[in-house]
Design an enzyme around this catalytic site. Structure first.
Site, PDB file in Angstrom:
ATOM      1  N   LYS A 116       0.812  -1.218   0.000  1.00 18.71           N
ATOM      2  CA  LYS A 116       0.000   0.000   0.000  1.00 18.71           C
ATOM      3  C   LYS A 116       0.848   1.272   0.000  1.00 18.71           C
ATOM      4  O   LYS A 116       0.498   2.262  -0.637  1.00 18.71           O
ATOM      5  CB  LYS A 116      -0.953  -0.008   1.190  1.00 18.71           C
ATOM      6  CG  LYS A 116      -2.175  -0.913   0.994  1.00 18.71           C
ATOM      7  CD  LYS A 116      -3.161  -0.735   2.132  1.00 18.71           C
ATOM      8  CE  LYS A 116      -4.482  -1.425   1.843  1.00 18.71           C
ATOM      9  NZ  LYS A 116      -4.362  -2.856   1.609  1.00 18.71           N
ATOM     10  N   GLU A 200      -3.550   8.611   6.651  1.00 16.95           N
ATOM     11  CA  GLU A 200      -4.085   9.463   5.589  1.00 16.95           C
ATOM     12  C   GLU A 200      -5.364  10.151   6.065  1.00 16.95           C
ATOM     13  O   GLU A 200      -5.986   9.730   7.048  1.00 16.95           O
ATOM     14  CB  GLU A 200      -4.373   8.644   4.336  1.00 16.95           C
ATOM     15  CG  GLU A 200      -5.437   7.586   4.502  1.00 16.95           C
ATOM     16  CD  GLU A 200      -5.607   6.711   3.272  1.00 16.95           C
ATOM     17  OE1 GLU A 200      -4.728   6.746   2.405  1.00 16.95           O
ATOM     18  OE2 GLU A 200      -6.614   6.000   3.200  1.00 16.95           O
ATOM     19  N   GLU A 275      -9.102   0.893  -7.230  1.00 16.46           N
ATOM     20  CA  GLU A 275     -10.141   1.306  -6.290  1.00 16.46           C
ATOM     21  C   GLU A 275      -9.903   2.747  -5.873  1.00 16.46           C
ATOM     22  O   GLU A 275      -8.782   3.142  -5.545  1.00 16.46           O
ATOM     23  CB  GLU A 275     -10.161   0.374  -5.085  1.00 16.46           C
ATOM     24  CG  GLU A 275     -10.427  -1.081  -5.474  1.00 16.46           C
ATOM     25  CD  GLU A 275     -10.913  -1.929  -4.323  1.00 16.46           C
ATOM     26  OE1 GLU A 275     -10.872  -1.453  -3.172  1.00 16.46           O
ATOM     27  OE2 GLU A 275     -11.341  -3.072  -4.581  1.00 16.46           O
ATOM     28  N   GLU A 292      -6.194   1.660  -3.773  1.00 16.39           N
ATOM     29  CA  GLU A 292      -5.310   0.532  -4.052  1.00 16.39           C
ATOM     30  C   GLU A 292      -5.662  -0.043  -5.418  1.00 16.39           C
ATOM     31  O   GLU A 292      -6.698   0.283  -5.990  1.00 16.39           O
ATOM     32  CB  GLU A 292      -5.444  -0.551  -2.983  1.00 16.39           C
ATOM     33  CG  GLU A 292      -6.833  -1.166  -2.897  1.00 16.39           C
ATOM     34  CD  GLU A 292      -6.937  -2.200  -1.792  1.00 16.39           C
ATOM     35  OE1 GLU A 292      -5.894  -2.608  -1.266  1.00 16.39           O
ATOM     36  OE2 GLU A 292      -8.070  -2.609  -1.472  1.00 16.39           O
ATOM     37  N   ASN A 294      -6.177  -3.735  -7.310  1.00 17.94           N
ATOM     38  CA  ASN A 294      -6.293  -5.183  -7.194  1.00 17.94           C
ATOM     39  C   ASN A 294      -5.853  -5.800  -8.510  1.00 17.94           C
ATOM     40  O   ASN A 294      -6.497  -5.618  -9.549  1.00 17.94           O
ATOM     41  CB  ASN A 294      -7.728  -5.587  -6.869  1.00 17.94           C
ATOM     42  CG  ASN A 294      -8.132  -5.135  -5.475  1.00 17.94           C
ATOM     43  OD1 ASN A 294      -7.383  -5.310  -4.527  1.00 17.94           O
ATOM     44  ND2 ASN A 294      -9.290  -4.526  -5.354  1.00 17.94           N
ATOM     45  N   PHE A 352     -25.680 -11.030  11.553  1.00 17.08           N
ATOM     46  CA  PHE A 352     -24.857 -11.487  10.418  1.00 17.08           C
ATOM     47  C   PHE A 352     -23.847 -12.562  10.828  1.00 17.08           C
ATOM     48  O   PHE A 352     -22.776 -12.667  10.237  1.00 17.08           O
ATOM     49  CB  PHE A 352     -24.135 -10.315   9.749  1.00 17.08           C
ATOM     50  CG  PHE A 352     -25.066  -9.303   9.153  1.00 17.08           C
ATOM     51  CD1 PHE A 352     -25.558  -9.472   7.872  1.00 17.08           C
ATOM     52  CD2 PHE A 352     -25.479  -8.200   9.876  1.00 17.08           C
ATOM     53  CE1 PHE A 352     -26.439  -8.551   7.319  1.00 17.08           C
ATOM     54  CE2 PHE A 352     -26.351  -7.268   9.333  1.00 17.08           C
ATOM     55  CZ  PHE A 352     -26.835  -7.448   8.056  1.00 17.08           C
TER      56      PHE A 352
END
Length: 675
Positions: A116, A200, A275, A292, A294, A352
């Site tokens: 990253k 950030e 992204e 990032e 992918n 969930f």
């Protein structure tokens, strides 16, 4: 072109790759663990090689076993799908050393985008917008505090090698940084073997938008529009759509060109996704920033295929074989709207929690997707596509991702695509384990979703107390009452056929009282081909039902309804439009008498610690006779690669422990009994 490829993956993505390879005339090899021996992808492939026991670390993550399977079968290339080895540079290098093609990007691109911190430096150098922040090495907590102050709160602290929502802390103040920086480092080290952290600026009202990239080995790199992936739960995507309701043509061009510049900077080819995080507070759309890249196929790729007509898997295979892309940027258009919902084995009514187990019944709304080679074929059957890798009678294993299927719809407009989702979700039959179909349907109907005002906080903001089912409106209340009464009439009519009844059979009533969810009563009367509910306007009624039938399709007035019906004693459980409702059907006389009945009180289960989900009890922290306090850890359960600590709800003394550590338990099974 390759004559045979191996798919180093499982489940629905393995089925997806095999489907396209078969159309291209390419033979396929599947690799499988013990848990997947009977899985559909194994049966679909031309050959299958067993590679080990269920844990991924002992099977799907072992590069040497994948390479051995390639050599044994003569596979010339490997498609990694997503997850597992798809973004491991060591795997791509090992394949290259053996002369086996990797159906994906070059190793240097995977390496550059996998870190990253380094990827942000590359993005900035390539002229891509990056979130204001510090991307160098952070020495200690004091250094982190100074950096956060310079950037301006709120800030996000992230593990450099993180992913899947792990190794992230939001800080609104200096105290938050002091408390969270070291924890973030520890999480990064524990989960990824890397304790580096970057800080950030936190983007308010953030939208998660991604750009699909596709390039060949001859220097062509294109962007295939965007996908909106803002609806997430715990940083995991739930709903994806293409295009985004927020992105304008000007934004799309700016985003796409910056993402192509980044891909070109690392010599990228094959399919990949950049992204971006976009500020929903900025209507100009200029506040978009790189998150990032992918370097693989995304789970949500079918929505891009639906609006562009391009088969991304086919193009990945062709690019790996050295072919040029057969289209240019000007050929990439947007035709209609597509939405994807991820159907998971999880119980939204229980917070969930994972819900592993056997699929006692599985019927998707349309058969699993097949590839006819036509652009419109990417959209499935009449705009409904199901990508799955499960089968009726099979198990959703605790060892892998809990996805059951991906439901993809396409229509000319966004509202029509969402309407198709609701209709298709109503027709989805899944029994034997918990699933999130009701929750997905509720999202599709939610006014905020329909307005397109989405942020990554959508679920937390709209369901702060958890999910209890989509609310009933007046029309659905009336329709469910009519359908319940109709089912009652069918059962009564069947009873008329029984011979030698004491006193003779009673004629089927044309008027009923329906009590919904134990609350209000609704009066339903049938007259020829019409139905009247609560004295309202007579509506045309059309339905076909036989006792024992589970899926009921009907037309009431101008509305079509698809309802899942389950008989529960004298009541009916009716599931549709994102909610399950209990209906009791009575004649007017029985309803009058029922009002005088004493309400049955449910049993007190507070003396028991019950398993909230199916899984494995990995630890039991108490013994008979132990005294426990509220909040004290009692046991640890593992399901879907996640550990869950079970705690005491009140002070008590342990009376019995029916299960031991190492026991697999079903949902609601007693783990501990208290006095």
């Amino acid at each position: 072109m390759f004559s045979k490829i191996l798919i180093a993956n499982r489940g629905e993505i393995a089925c997806r790759v095999i489907t396209t390879a078969r159309r291209m005339g390419i033979k396929t090899v599947a690799v499988y663990s013990d848990a997947d021996a009977r899985a559909p992808f194994v049966r679909m492939a031309d050959e299958a090689v067993h590679i080990g026991p269920p844990p991924a670390a002992q099977s799907y993550l072992l590069a040497d076993k994948i390479i051995a399977a390639c050599k044994a079968t003569g596979a010339e290339a490997v498609h990694p799908g997503y997850g597992f080895l798809s973004e491991r540079t060591s795997f791509a290098e090992a394949l290259a050393a053996e002369g086996i093609a990797f159906i994906g990007p070059p190793v240097n691109a995977i390496a550059a985008m996998g870190d990253k911190i380094e990827s942000k430096k590359l993005a900035k150098a390539a002229g891509v917008n990056v979130v204001p922040g510090f991307v160098g090495e952070i020495a200690d907590t004091e250094h982190a505090v100074r950096i956060a102050g310079e950037i301006g709160y709120p800030v996000m602290m992230k593990a450099s090698a993180g992913g899947g929502g792990k190794g992230m802390r939001l800080a609104y103040s200096e105290q938050d940084v002091r408390e969270g920086f070291e924890a973030t480092k520890r999480e990064g080290l524990a989960s990824f073997g890397d304790d580096r952290v970057f800080i950030e600026k936190f983007i308010e009202d953030p939208r998660h938008i991604e750009i699909q990239i596709l390039g060949d080995q001859h220097g062509t790199i294109l962007y295939l529009n965007e996908r909106e992936c803002s609806i997430q739960r715990r940083h995991q995507k739930v709903v994806e759509e293409a295009p985004s309701p927020f992105v304008t043509p000007k934004m799309r061009k700016a985003m796409g060109e910056q993402c192509v510049a980044l891909a070109r900077a690392v010599g990228y080819y094959s399919a990949g996704t950049v992204e971006l995080i976009v500020s929903g507070k900025d209507p100009t759309g200029e506040s978009f920033y790189f998150l990032e890249m992918n370097t693989r196929l995304q789970v949500e790729h079918p929505v891009t295929e639906a609006i562009t007509g391009i088969d991304l898997v086919e193009q990945m295979i062709r690019v790996a074989a050295g072919e040029k892309l057969p289209f240019t940027q000007d050929d990439i258009g947007i035709d209609g709207w597509s939405i994807e919902n991820r159907v998971y084995a999880e119980d939204p009514y229980r917070g969930f929690l994972p819900s592993t187990g056997r699929l006692a019944h599985y019927r998707p709304p349309v058969p699993g997707w097949t590839d006819d080679g036509q652009a419109n074929g990417r959209r499935g059957l009449d705009g409904v596509r199901v990508d799955d890798g499960v089968f009726e009678g099979g198990e959703v294993s605790m060892f892998y991702d809990p996805m059951i299927a991906k439901l993809v719809t396409w229509a000319p407009t966004r509202d029509e695509a969402a309407d198709k989702q609701v209709e298709a979700l109503d027709a989805f039959r899944i029994e034997g384990l918990g699933h999130n179909v009701d929750f997905l349907s509720a999202i599709m109907q939610h006014p905020r979703f329909r307005s397109g005002e989405l942020t990554t906080g959508f679920i937390a903001e709209e369901y702060p107390e958890g999910f209890t089912g989509a609310p009933l409106d007046d029309a659905l209340t009336a329709d469910l009452s009519a359908l319940a009464a109709f089912i009652g009439t069918v059962h009564e009519s069947r009873a008329l056929l029984i011979d030698q009844q004491l006193g003779g059979p009673s004629p089927a009533a044309r008027e009923h009282v329906v009590r919904l969810d134990g609350g209000a009563e609704h009066h339903v009367r049938f007259t020829l081909d019409k139905v009247v509910v609560d004295g309202g306007e007579p509506l045309a009624f059309e339905a076909d039902y036989a006792p024992g039938q589970r899926l009921l399709r009907a037309r009431i007035g101008h509305r079509s309804r698809t309802v899942l019906v389950e008989k529960q004693g004298r009541a009916l459980k009716m599931t549709t439009r994102g909610g399950s409702h209990r209906a009791t059907v009575m004649t007017p006389r029985v309803a009058e008498l029922a009002r005088h009945m004493i309400e049955k009180i449910p049993p007190d289960l507070s003396r028991f610690l019950l398993a909230p989900m199916p899984g494995l009890v990995t630890r039991l922290d108490v013994a008979v006779g132990d005294k426990v306090e509220a909040g004290q850890p009692i046991a640890v359960m593992e399901a879907m690669k996640m550990e869950n600590i079970l705690r005491a709800e009140k002070s008590a003394t342990v009376k019995a422990t029916p299960v031991d550590a190492g026991t697999s338990v079903a949902v609601d099974q007693v783990i501990v009994e208290f006095e």
